[in-house]
Design a protein around this motif. Structure first.
Motif, PDB file in Angstrom:
ATOM      1  N   GLU A 203       0.829  -1.207   0.000  1.00 60.06           N
ATOM      2  CA  GLU A 203       0.000   0.000   0.000  1.00 60.06           C
ATOM      3  C   GLU A 203       0.862   1.255   0.000  1.00 60.06           C
ATOM      4  O   GLU A 203       0.562   2.236  -0.690  1.00 60.06           O
ATOM      5  N   ILE A 204       1.940   1.207   0.786  1.00 57.55           N
ATOM      6  CA  ILE A 204       2.835   2.371   0.830  1.00 57.55           C
ATOM      7  C   ILE A 204       3.464   2.607  -0.536  1.00 57.55           C
ATOM      8  O   ILE A 204       3.517   3.740  -1.037  1.00 57.55           O
ATOM      9  N   LEU A 205       3.931   1.519  -1.142  1.00 59.05           N
ATOM     10  CA  LEU A 205       4.530   1.666  -2.464  1.00 59.05           C
ATOM     11  C   LEU A 205       3.514   2.137  -3.496  1.00 59.05           C
ATOM     12  O   LEU A 205       3.826   2.970  -4.364  1.00 59.05           O
ATOM     13  N   ARG A 206       2.260   1.606  -3.397  1.00 57.70           N
ATOM     14  CA  ARG A 206       1.224   2.039  -4.325  1.00 57.70           C
ATOM     15  C   ARG A 206       0.912   3.524  -4.134  1.00 57.70           C
ATOM     16  O   ARG A 206       0.748   4.278  -5.102  1.00 57.70           O
ATOM     17  N   ALA A 207       0.807   3.933  -2.839  1.00 57.16           N
ATOM     18  CA  ALA A 207       0.543   5.350  -2.565  1.00 57.16           C
ATOM     19  C   ALA A 207       1.682   6.239  -3.063  1.00 57.16           C
ATOM     20  O   ALA A 207       1.445   7.317  -3.626  1.00 57.16           O
ATOM     21  N   GLU A 208       2.926   5.766  -2.861  1.00 57.47           N
ATOM     22  CA  GLU A 208       4.061   6.534  -3.356  1.00 57.47           C
ATOM     23  C   GLU A 208       4.010   6.642  -4.877  1.00 57.47           C
ATOM     24  O   GLU A 208       4.285   7.709  -5.459  1.00 57.47           O
TER      25      GLU A 208
END
Length: 331
Positions: A203-208
């Motif tokens: 999720e963090i990578l997707r948000a980034e």
């Protein structure tokens, strides 16, 4: 005389035979890896090493025959109660070696049984002071503690305990099942934690990624807007410059310039009407000759306007100053 001679012969023969027997009984061969203790009238005197040795017959005798090689004892299975009141079955093995034959022979009775009982007692003592989890996970520590205690206790016996190993620790069946369920729950917990951490990282990578995409999109829109504004500015400058040039040409009386300007505006208007999605019925002079005629008519009006301006300003000057007439096509 013959009887006396025969008796003397028998006596000498008996003495010789006795001497031979005494010599043979005084010679001892000690095998490799063993040692014999010698007792004189029941008292220990010395130890015979491997090889050929002599003792005094009748006076000396062999006391104990000891194995000097490293030996192993199996510790039978016994039940032990741990510190947390769990009942476990334990067995093991003991390795030892005799270093002093005299001490091993005369300091303790039934050496192997003594070592075995001492080991079993210390197994219960050491393992009874530990929890079940420690028993199952710290086997090397248990072996080291047992070796230290048993070796210290057996040193006066002339032996060296070289190693003690716990072979098997068997908890009760219900306890094993409970441990299996606990292990399964712990593994599922770790799996859930790892899965949650993986989802969080994703999720963090997707948000980034979305953030970077939005930033790049905004930068792209800004660049496009800047370039559009720059293009419109240049287009406006060009139109202004063209308008100035056409105005100057019209002011100078150049009819062709106003013809070009009017025709350009007329064609742009026709293009917009043609590209409109609304259904319309228009009665326009769309033929090329009609368009040219319309442009010529507009140019004639401009010419007449310029002619009136010249007449009023020049005081009705001589001919040749006005522009030539443009043929009008019927439309």
């Amino acid at each position: 005389m013959n009887f006396a001679a025969d008796g003397a012969t028998i006596f000498v023969f008996a003495l010789v035979l006795l001497a031979i027997i005494l010599v043979i009984s005084g010679v001892k061969a000690v095998p490799q890896g063993r040692e014999y203790t010698v007792e004189r009238f029941g008292r220990y005197t010395r130890t015979l090493s491997p090889g050929l040795a002599l003792i005094i017959p009748i006076v000396d005798r062999i006391g104990a025959k000891l194995n000097m090689m490293e030996q192993v004892l199996d510790v039978p299975t016994q039940e032990v109660i741990t510190k947390d009141n769990a009942m476990v079955a334990v067995d093991g093995i003991v390795f030892f070696q005799i270093l002093d034959a005299a001490s091993a022979a005369y300091e303790v009775s039934q050496l192997e049984r003594a070592i075995l009982n001492l080991t079993m007692t210390n197994i219960r003592t050491v393992m009874g002071s530990m929890d079940l989890d420690e028993l199952l996970s710290k086997r090397d520590e248990i072996n080291a503690r047992l070796l230290t205690v048993v070796d210290g206790a057996t040193s006066p016996w002339g032996i060296k305990v070289t190693r003690i190993e716990i072979k098997d620790i068997a908890p009760p069946r219900d306890l094993v099942d409970a441990m299996a369920r606990q292990m399964k729950a712990e593994r599922e917990k770790r799996a859930n934690i790892l899965e949650a951490e993986g989802t969080r990282a994703a999720e963090i990578l997707r948000a980034e990624g979305e953030k970077q995409a939005a930033i790049l999109d905004a930068e792209g829109r800004r660049e496009a807007a800047f370039r559009d504004a720059e293009a419109r500015e240049r287009e406006a400058e060009a139109e202004a410059k063209a308008t100035v040039m056409v105005s100057d040409a019209i002011a100078k009386g150049d009819v062709q310039a106003i013809n070009y300007f009017v025709a350009q505006a007329y064609m742009e208007t026709l293009g917009k009407i043609a590209s409109s999605r609304n259904q319309k019925i228009l009665m326009l002079p769309l033929e090329a000759s009609s368009v040219i005629g319309s442009i010529a008519g507009i140019a004639e009006i401009a010419r007449e306007s310029f002619g009136d301006k010249d007449s009023g300003g020049g005081g009705g000057g001589g001919g040749g100053g006005g522009p030539s007439s443009v043929p009008r096509s019927g439309g």
